[in-house]
Design an enzyme around this catalytic site. Structure first.
Site, PDB file in Angstrom:
ATOM      1  N   LYS A 207       0.025   3.238  -2.903  1.00  0.00           N
ATOM      2  CA  LYS A 207      -0.888   4.446  -3.227  1.00  0.00           C
ATOM      3  C   LYS A 207      -0.655   5.740  -3.201  1.00  0.00           C
ATOM      4  CE  LYS A 207      -4.594   1.758  -0.510  1.00  0.00           C
ATOM      5  NZ  LYS A 207      -4.023   0.520  -0.594  1.00  0.00           N
TER       6      LYS A 207
ATOM      7  N   TYR B 217     -10.876   2.390   4.970  1.00  0.00           N
ATOM      8  CA  TYR B 217      -9.921   1.991   3.976  1.00  0.00           C
ATOM      9  C   TYR B 217      -9.996   0.880   3.129  1.00  0.00           C
ATOM     10  CZ  TYR B 217      -4.832   1.180   3.076  1.00  0.00           C
ATOM     11  OH  TYR B 217      -3.507   0.846   2.382  1.00  0.00           O
TER      12      TYR B 217
ATOM     13  N   SER C 184       0.723  -1.224   0.003  1.00  0.00           N
ATOM     14  CA  SER C 184       0.139  -0.078   0.087  1.00  0.00           C
ATOM     15  C   SER C 184       0.981   1.321   0.112  1.00  0.00           C
ATOM     16  CB  SER C 184      -0.924   0.112   1.052  1.00  0.00           C
ATOM     17  OG  SER C 184      -2.242  -1.068   0.868  1.00  0.00           O
TER      18      SER C 184
END
Length: 397
Positions: free
Chosen positions: A66, A174, A63
């Site tokens: 991102k 999330y 992640s």
């Protein structure tokens, strides 16, 4: 004052020393606005062969992908190609077909309805669109177990086509929002997300070891992901993300080195400027680094699939918000990170922070499941604390 390099290096050495619990290996670096001020590697890439961890080791960064995807979204906004508040289905029609799940009926079938409003790209960047992850949400987990919903690790379009958990804009949760944001970028640019990143982010920054697909050289330097067992033993896994994916997953799909990622962090310290040309305008960076939530807050992530994640939260008891696309700590953190700083993490226990006010940022990379591993996460916080305690800013190494 003691040697800051020795102090930070001691954190890496201590967490990789034989004995339980520990991590197999770690690479960690700190940068100021001018260049790297600390770099260290300790332990091994894999417990299967004890190959030493090196500064150029390649990691699945999950992640921490991102923020790079978010940067490509902001570039589209700068060029007038994207309206963050327009219905995102105007760019990606599949988003217009997404329904909302209200639960399951007596036979276990999903109860679905149309959402009350359109998803926007702003909602995708802020994680308020309604999407989740199966390892952080019981409903998504049930869809996977009982209805065959594919995992996001399959990097398939089907994995993204999950129902919303709430009406768009009504809360923070999330999830796969940034994967969809990457699809918005692909639609606007007419190219795959990795190609857009290579031209518009990696090129100007000189990030030559970052990609959705491993080159031969990257594969030779790849660290193995390890599973921490219940007794704290570490088992090397043969886990590599799809190398010819149907979807370039903007939420988790990149491989990189810590040195490469530090170049990206340094760009955010320098108001979007980079050695090979500006990546973002200074006003874009300033706006993107601020809380974008409207009365909502970042909450604890509950570990629903124990093999993939523990319960996870940065700085429990303190207020956190979300920017484009980072967590913002709204209070001074116990590590020394001041209020208004940025940060986030990757599933295999990589962590970073960006302190724009003091001009310092850092990245900690291990390869361990489940997420929020107490050993790696605890050592990362020690590492960040040491960086502030020893005022690790100054001449680059």
């Amino acid at each position: 004052m003691s040697d800051p390099n020795a102090a930070l290096g001691a954190v890496l050495d201590g967490v990789t020393t034989d004995g339980a619990p520990r991590v197999p290996g770690v690479v960690a670096m700190v940068t100021d606005r001018e260049g790297t001020v600390f770099e260290g590697a300790a332990g091994v890439r894999s417990l299967a062969d004890d190959q030493p961890m090196t500064l150029d080791t390649v990691f699945a960064i999950f992640s921490t992908t991102k923020a790079i995807t978010g940067t490509t979204v902001l570039q589209c906004v700068e060029e007038g190609l994207l309206d963050l508040d327009a219905p995102a289905r105007e760019y990606v029609p599949d988003l217009g077909d997404i329904q909302l799940i209200e639960g399951f009926d007596g036979q276990g079938a999903p109860i679905l309805r149309a959402p009350k409003r359109d998803i926007t790209t702003r909602m995708l960047l802020l994680h308020t669109a309604g999407f989740g992850y199966d390892f952080f949400d019981e409903v998504y987990h049930r869809l996977g177990v009982e209805h065959g919903q594919p995992s996001v690790t399959t990097a398939s379009k089907a994995a993204l086509c999950t129902p919303l958990l709430f009406d768009p804009g009504e809360k923070w949760q999330y999830g796969t929002n940034i994967d969809w944001a990457g699809q918005v970028v692909e639609s606007i640019r007419g190219r795959r997300l990795g190609e857009v990143m290579a031209e518009r982010v990696f090129g100007p920054l000189g990030m030559h070891d970052t990609s959705f697909t491993l080159t031969g050289s990257m594969a030779e330097r790849l660290a193995a992901i390890h599973q921490r067992e219940a007794d704290d033993r570490l088992t090397p896994l043969d886990l590599v993300l799809p190398q010819d994916p149907e979807v370039h997953m903007g939420g988790h799909g990149l491989y990189s080195t810590v040195g490469d990622y530090l170049k990206f962090l340094r760009m955010w310290l320098n108001d979007g400027d980079a050695p090979g040309g500006r990546v973002l305008r200074a006003d874009t960076v300033r706006a993107a680094a601020c809380n974008g939530l409207d009365g909502q807050e970042v909450t604890m992530l509950p570990g629903v699939i124990p093999a993939l994640s523990n319960d996870a939260e940065f700085f429990p008891g303190q207020r956190k918000s979300w920017a484009y696309t980072f967590m913002v700590n709204e209070e001074d953190a116990p590590t020394g990170r001041p209020a208004g700083s940025l940060g986030w993490a990757g599933l295999a226990n990589s962590y970073y922070w960006i302190d724009r006010s003091n001009g310092i940022a850092g990245y900690w990379a291990t390869q361990i499941l489940p997420f929020a591993d107490p050993v790696s996460f605890g050592a990362y916080l020690d590492f960040e604390t040491a960086a502030y305690r020893h005022r690790l800013v100054g001449a680059p190494v």
